[in-house]
Structure formats: structure tokens, C-alpha cells
Design an enzyme around this catalytic site. Structure first.
Site, short mmCIF file in Angstrom:
data_model
loop_
_atom_site.label_atom_id
_atom_site.label_comp_id
_atom_site.label_asym_id
_atom_site.label_seq_id
_atom_site.Cartn_x
_atom_site.Cartn_y
_atom_site.Cartn_z
N GLY A 163 92.60 -1.97 -10.25
CA GLY A 163 92.15 -3.18 -11.18
C GLY A 163 93.00 -3.93 -10.79
N SER A 164 92.56 -4.36 -9.78
CA SER A 164 92.80 -6.26 -9.04
C SER A 164 92.08 -7.03 -10.10
CB SER A 164 93.11 -6.36 -7.33
OG SER A 164 91.63 -6.41 -6.88
N ASN A 165 91.08 -7.02 -9.71
CA ASN A 165 90.67 -7.53 -11.18
C ASN A 165 90.63 -8.07 -12.24
OD1 ASN A 165 88.22 -8.83 -9.00
ND2 ASN A 165 87.83 -6.73 -8.74
N MET A 203 83.69 2.84 -10.71
CA MET A 203 82.37 3.63 -10.15
C MET A 203 81.60 3.95 -11.08
SD MET A 203 83.44 1.63 -7.54
CE MET A 203 85.13 1.09 -6.52
N HIS A 205 80.63 -6.78 -7.74
CA HIS A 205 80.63 -6.75 -7.26
C HIS A 205 80.46 -6.82 -4.99
CE1 HIS A 205 78.06 -3.20 -5.08
NE2 HIS A 205 77.65 -3.72 -4.06
N ASP A 231 72.46 -3.69 -15.87
CA ASP A 231 71.16 -3.01 -16.45
C ASP A 231 70.92 -1.70 -16.24
OD1 ASP A 231 70.35 -2.38 -13.72
OD2 ASP A 231 68.94 -3.98 -13.62
N GLU A 232 69.84 -0.50 -16.05
CA GLU A 232 70.05 0.51 -16.17
C GLU A 232 69.90 1.29 -14.27
OE1 GLU A 232 68.22 2.77 -18.74
OE2 GLU A 232 68.53 1.53 -20.33
N ASP A 265 73.87 -1.86 -9.45
CA ASP A 265 73.76 -3.21 -9.18
C ASP A 265 73.08 -4.07 -8.91
OD1 ASP A 265 76.38 -2.28 -8.61
OD2 ASP A 265 76.18 -1.49 -6.59
N GLU A 272 86.39 -12.54 -5.54
CA GLU A 272 86.23 -11.66 -6.60
C GLU A 272 87.06 -12.43 -7.45
OE1 GLU A 272 85.83 -7.27 -6.15
OE2 GLU A 272 85.47 -7.59 -4.69
C1 GAR Z 1 86.17 -4.37 -5.74
O1 GAR Z 1 85.94 -5.08 -4.51
C2 GAR Z 1 85.33 -4.03 -7.07
O2 GAR Z 1 84.10 -5.51 -6.57
C3 GAR Z 1 84.67 -2.70 -5.90
O3 GAR Z 1 85.25 -1.69 -6.57
C4 GAR Z 1 86.38 -3.19 -5.71
C5 GAR Z 1 87.70 -2.43 -7.10
O4 GAR Z 1 88.97 -3.54 -6.67
N1 GAR Z 1 83.05 -2.39 -7.60
C6 GAR Z 1 82.15 -1.46 -6.87
O5 GAR Z 1 81.56 -1.74 -5.82
C7 GAR Z 1 81.33 -1.84 -8.06
N2 GAR Z 1 80.36 -1.71 -7.46
P1 GAR Z 1 89.88 -3.30 -8.43
O6 GAR Z 1 90.24 -2.39 -8.83
O7 GAR Z 1 91.41 -3.88 -7.79
O8 GAR Z 1 89.46 -4.69 -9.46
#
Ligand code: GAR
Length: 226
Positions: free
Chosen positions: A13-15, A91, A110, A142-143, A146, A175
Site C-alpha cells: 500500500g505504498s501507493n 493484483m 502499473h 478496461d477489461e 493493464d 509511481e
Molecule cells: C506497485 O509497484 C504497483 O505499480 C504494482 O504493485 C505495486 C504495489 O505496491 N501493481 C501492479 O503490478 C499491477 N499490475 P504498493 O502496494 O506498495 O503500492
């Protein structure tokens, strides 16, 4: 107007944290009404709790198929008053049930320069391929995996011999900059999708002047505060 959003996560969950941080300093004009994780006990849930944000674990393992899982996710999001959904390291593929509930209002981050390296372990894929430029993408969902129209991308040099983890860390730092920016454009209703193109309509904010980014290319450019 402040946009009520829901954030779907599967891990650290850093994003999510980047969104919370921009929100708390008053730059990102959203309220996070709900955080949903499909994986129990992940750090992202703790981050939500630390900031008094409602969260719920909904394990996909408890549902027979994607449609029934997505239906429960939609119900929780709707009950929380959510109007847009952001996938922050979620994911799982989201299906038509969720997309139809929030049309044109589901964003994903992504860790690759799409359309290169969709799917899992994008940073490892890029490092193994030997690319010279790697990066990250925020796009409408979308469906397909990525795949939806691209809102913003950031590119960083991939250093020869660099471990995938180190490259991944440098991508992740970017990101955290482009994701809140894209969500803010959504909140300001400045994103116009024309086929595969996304037009970011002009807004009132100046472009960012902070010069604390590592060598990278970000386009469209970040605005003040991001
Ligand atoms: C991030 O790098 C995000 O871009 C990736 O998972 C990581 C989650 O990190 N997402 C994907 O690969 C989706 N296809 P986070 O939990 O620290 O935000």
C-alpha cells in the site's frame, strides 16, 4: 468538489500512502471512503487504520467466481459512497461488474511503460529484457490486463547490471508522484478519453517547480504539489 474514492490493494500500500499524504496536505482533492484488500493482514490495511480510513478485507478465495467477488466489492464501495475507484497494487483483474458500476472512473497504476510488460513482476520482466528505459503508467482500466487508455507515464534509465529490486524501487518512487497527479486530474474532471488517447484539459495549477525528481521523463508534466 471533493471526489469520494475507493482504493483497492493487495499488499504494502505504498501507493495508497502516497495518495493519503497528498490528500492530507490538501493537494489531492479526494476523500478515501474505503480501502479494500483482497489479501488479509497486509500493510496497506494498517496504513488505512493509521489514518482513520475505513477498510475491509474481502478475500477473493471466499467467492466462487470473479463476478460474485466483484459484486460484493461494488456493494461495499457503493455503501461507502465511492464515486471512483483506484487500483493501487491490486493484483487481480477487475471484471465488467465493477467497470459498469463506475464507468470511466477506474484507474490503475502499473510498474512498466505499457504496453511493454503487462501482468505480474513487470519490473523483473523489464530488467531481464535489458531495456534502457523503464518506468510506470497510470491508465484507465478496461477489461483487458493493464490495457486501458494511458493518462500519464514516467520513464527512468535502467542501469546496466542493476538488480530488478533496485530498478523497482526507483520506479516505485515515481509511481508515488504520478499516481496522485492522475487521480487529481480525475477529481478535477479534466480527463477526456478519445479512443485510446486521453486529453488532459488545462487547469488552474501551475506546473511543478520542485526539482527533487531523479533523472526521468514524466509526461504530461506534473503540476504544483505533485
Ligand atoms: C506497485 O509497484 C504497483 O505499480 C504494482 O504493485 C505495486 C504495489 O505496491 N501493481 C501492479 O503490478 C499491477 N499490475 P504498493 O502496494 O506498495 O503500492
Amino acid at each position: 468538489m471533493t471526489l469520494p474514492i475507493g482504493v483497492l490493494i493487495s499488499g504494502s500500500g505504498s501507493n495508497l500512502q502516497a495518495l493519503i499524504d497528498r490528500m492530507e496536505v490538501g493537494v489531492l482533492d479526494v476523500t478515501i471512503q474505503a480501502v479494500i484488500s483482497n489479501v488479509p493482514g497486509v500493510k496497506g490495511l494498517e496504513r488505512a487504520a493509521n489514518h482513520g480510513i475505513f477498510s475491509q478485507t474481502l478475500s477473493h478465495r471466499n467467492y466462487p467466481d470473479r463476478a460474485s467477488y466483484d459484486r460484493i466489492v461494488v456493494r461495499v464501495l457503493r455503501d461507502a459512497g465511492v464515486q471512483a475507484v483506484v487500483l493501487a497494487g491490486f493484483m487481480r483483474l477487475v471484471g465488467p461488474e465493477l467497470l459498469a458500476a463506475f464507468p470511466g472512473r477506474v484507474l490503475n497504476i502499473h510498474p512498466a511503460l505499457l504496453p511493454s510488460f503487462p501482468g505480474l513482476h513487470a519490473q523483473e520482466q523489464a530488467a531481464a529484457y535489458g531495456v534502457r528505459l523503464a518506468g510506470c503508467t497510470v491508465h484507465f482500466v478496461d477489461e483487458e490486463v493493464d490495457h486501458g487508455p494511458i493518462i500519464i507515464q514516467a520513464a527512468v534509465p535502467a542501469l546496466p547490471g542493476e538488480e530488478a529490486d533496485a530498478l523497482g524501487d526507483r520506479i516505485l518512487a515515481l509511481e508515488h508522484r504520478i499516481f496522485p497527479q492522475a487521480v487529481q486530474w480525475l477529481a478535477e474532471d479534466r480527463l477526456e478519453v478519445q479512443g485510446r488517447q486521453v486529453v488532459v484539459r488545462p487547469g488552474e495549477r501551475l506546473l511543478a517547480t520542485r526539482n527533487d525528481l531523479p533523472p526521468c521523463l514524466v509526461f504530461p508534466p506534473l503540476e504544483e504539489g505533485f
